[in-house]
Design a protein around this motif. Structure first.
Motif, short mmCIF file in Angstrom:
data_model
loop_
_atom_site.label_atom_id
_atom_site.label_comp_id
_atom_site.label_asym_id
_atom_site.label_seq_id
_atom_site.Cartn_x
_atom_site.Cartn_y
_atom_site.Cartn_z
N GLY A 182 8.95 6.87 -3.45
CA GLY A 182 9.00 8.28 -3.81
C GLY A 182 10.38 8.65 -4.37
N ILE A 183 11.42 8.11 -3.75
CA ILE A 183 12.78 8.34 -4.26
C ILE A 183 12.95 7.69 -5.63
CG2 ILE A 183 15.23 7.82 -3.86
CD1 ILE A 183 14.60 7.99 -0.84
N PHE A 184 12.41 6.48 -5.78
CA PHE A 184 12.48 5.81 -7.09
C PHE A 184 11.82 6.65 -8.17
CE2 PHE A 184 12.98 1.02 -5.87
CZ PHE A 184 14.18 1.33 -5.24
N ARG A 185 10.65 7.20 -7.87
CA ARG A 185 9.97 8.05 -8.85
C ARG A 185 10.80 9.28 -9.18
NH1 ARG A 185 4.59 10.30 -7.24
NH2 ARG A 185 4.72 11.17 -9.34
N TRP B 20 0.81 -1.21 0.00
CA TRP B 20 0.00 0.00 0.00
C TRP B 20 0.85 1.26 0.00
CZ3 TRP B 20 -4.54 -0.79 -1.71
CH2 TRP B 20 -5.47 0.24 -1.71
N GLY B 21 2.03 1.22 0.63
CA GLY B 21 2.92 2.36 0.56
C GLY B 21 3.40 2.59 -0.86
N SER B 22 3.73 1.51 -1.55
CA SER B 22 4.14 1.62 -2.94
C SER B 22 3.01 2.14 -3.82
CB SER B 22 4.60 0.25 -3.45
OG SER B 22 4.83 0.26 -4.84
N PHE B 23 1.81 1.62 -3.59
CA PHE B 23 0.65 2.03 -4.38
C PHE B 23 0.37 3.52 -4.18
CE2 PHE B 23 -3.99 2.40 -5.02
CZ PHE B 23 -4.09 1.88 -6.30
N ALA B 24 0.45 3.98 -2.93
CA ALA B 24 0.20 5.39 -2.65
C ALA B 24 1.24 6.28 -3.32
CB ALA B 24 0.20 5.63 -1.14
N ALA B 25 2.50 5.85 -3.32
CA ALA B 25 3.57 6.65 -3.92
C ALA B 25 3.42 6.76 -5.42
CB ALA B 25 4.92 6.05 -3.56
N ALA C 100 7.25 19.39 -6.93
CA ALA C 100 7.81 18.48 -7.92
C ALA C 100 7.31 17.06 -7.70
CB ALA C 100 9.33 18.52 -7.85
N GLY C 101 7.19 16.32 -8.80
CA GLY C 101 6.77 14.93 -8.74
C GLY C 101 7.72 14.11 -7.88
N SER D 120 5.04 12.05 -2.31
CA SER D 120 5.06 10.74 -1.67
C SER D 120 5.44 10.82 -0.20
CB SER D 120 6.05 9.83 -2.40
OG SER D 120 5.73 9.73 -3.77
N PHE D 121 6.12 11.91 0.18
CA PHE D 121 6.53 12.02 1.57
C PHE D 121 5.37 12.38 2.50
CE2 PHE D 121 10.48 12.32 -0.74
CZ PHE D 121 11.30 11.50 0.01
N GLY D 122 4.24 12.79 1.95
CA GLY D 122 3.04 12.95 2.76
C GLY D 122 2.56 11.61 3.29
#
Length: 396
Positions: free
Chosen positions: A156-159, A29-34, A241-242, A246-248
């Motif tokens: 988020g870092i990956f993105r 779910w963390g991945s999905f949200a990011a 920025a994109g 994700s850090f939210g």
């Protein structure tokens, strides 16, 4: 301090199999949200359309939760790792599909497999709590939240650095498969079968679990609303920025994890009802801050405060529901409460999508603040039902 660490280590060991199930869900779910901003763009859907598609997860989730007690009786303890394996197989689907139809199918099967793994993990935790005579829900759910936070931050870092979504999803699948190995080998708890065979003095646990189910529903609406729309809200409304959005969700999950670790002790100090009431006030502050945030710093603070607030609500309410009914009805009561309550996990994002389409994401997060406040009357009703139960039932 050393004794506390040893206690936590022992609690994690005796509940390692359901811990692995909840960790797998948190990682996904963390991945999905990011990746949600990219998933939504690739599917080519509006906020309202995406919200409607998310309803399919609720359909799959409710079906799985209705079947969970029956599958558990028929298949036995191997149903937990089996559910984890199915979840691992479908976890990469959001990265591989394009368009409305593909995303709809992915959300349906993800909702079913994730919900089955989730409810089976929670039923198992409840059985272990009864056997060990100690609270484990907050600790187990803390692992879910910490896994979600770590996954959202890493993704988020990956993105931000341009890692392809398909590659990131493949890594998530491998991690979940590793957790499935931990889920294996579960044996029935010695007294579980005997307890489930006990006659109960209650004809319909619906009336007992309904206030708890309402608390679960509202809490899940808030939880998945922040997790699913937090990144989109930060990146779109605040124009950052994109990847930064994700850090939210990451801060939300981290705050939840830390609060749930603290909840192990706070439950003993404050009591379940006071702890939930205090948490609701904190969650209200966080959701309002998210709705009104003018800059990313305040938005992340709001996400953290909301995470601190809703963190202990679900696991603490879950323990209260389990104590409200006789031992023989525990699995049925939890499954019924979650069958209703967990739909909030899937209904929250669609509701926010519809409101966002009509009035914007700030209004959608304002809705979450209203949902938080509604937990208080439900908590009052649950507390009344608990006081009305016989002492033997409350200790079961």
């Amino acid at each position: 301090m050393q004794r506390v660490k040893m206690g936590i280590a022992r609690d994690l060991y005796i509940s390692r199999r359901p811990v692995a199930g909840l960790a797998a869900i948190g990682i996904f779910w963390g991945s999905f949200a990011a990746w949600l901003p990219e998933i939504k763009t690739r599917a080519g859907v509006s906020d309202a359309e995406f919200g409607v598609l998310m309803m399919l997860s609720a359909v799959g989730g409710m079906s799985a939760m209705m079947a969970a007690p029956w599958l558990r009786r028929r298949i036995g303890p191997t149903i937990l790792p089996l559910s984890g394996l199915i979840f691992a197989i479908v976890a990469s689907s959001p990265a591989l599909v394009h368009g409305r139809t593909g995303l709809a199918a992915a959300l349906l099967v993800i909702g079913a497999s994730m919900s089955l793994c989730d409810i089976l993990s929670n039923i198992r935790i409840s059985d272990i709590e009864a056997r060990e005579g100690r609270s484990l829900m907050n600790l187990n759910h803390a692992i879910y939240s910490l896994a979600l936070a770590a996954s959202a931050a890493i993704m988020g870092i990956f993105r931000a650095v341009g890692v392809p979504h398909a590659l990131a999803a493949g890594l998530i699948v491998l991690v979940i498969l590793g957790l499935v190995i931990v889920m294996r080998g579960a044996r029935p708890l010695r007294d579980t079968a005997e307890r489930e065979a006990e006659p109960s003095g209650i004809g319909a646990p619906w009336l007992i679990v309904l206030p708890g189910a309402a608390i679960l529903w509202l809490s899940f609406v808030v939880e998945n609303g922040v997790e699913s729309w937090g990144a989109i809200h930060i990146e779109r409304t605040l124009e950052v920025a994109g990847g930064l959005g994700s850090f939210g969700p990451a801060m939300f999950g981290l705050a939840m994890g830390l609060a749930r670790l603290a909840g192990q002790g706070l439950t003993q100090t404050l009591g379940e009802v006071r702890l939930i009431a205090f948490s609701v006030c904190m969650a209200a502050i966080g959701t309002v801050a998210l709705a009104l945030a003018p800059v990313i710093g305040i938005a992340i603070f709001g996400a953290a405060a909301a995470g601190l607030g809703v963190a202990v609500v679900v696991p603490t309410a879950n323990s209260l529901i389990a104590r409200t009914v006789p031992a023989g009805q525990r699995a049925s009561a939890i499954a019924r409460a979650w069958m209703m309550g967990f739909t909030g996990f899937f209904i929250g994002p669609p509701l926010m999508g519809l409101i966002s389409e009509a009035a914007g994401l700030r209004a959608a997060f304002g809705l979450l603040a209203c949902a938080v406040v509604l937990m208080l009357p439900c908590l009052w009703l649950l507390a009344r039902r608990l006081r009305g139960r016989p002492a033997t039932a409350q200790r079961a």
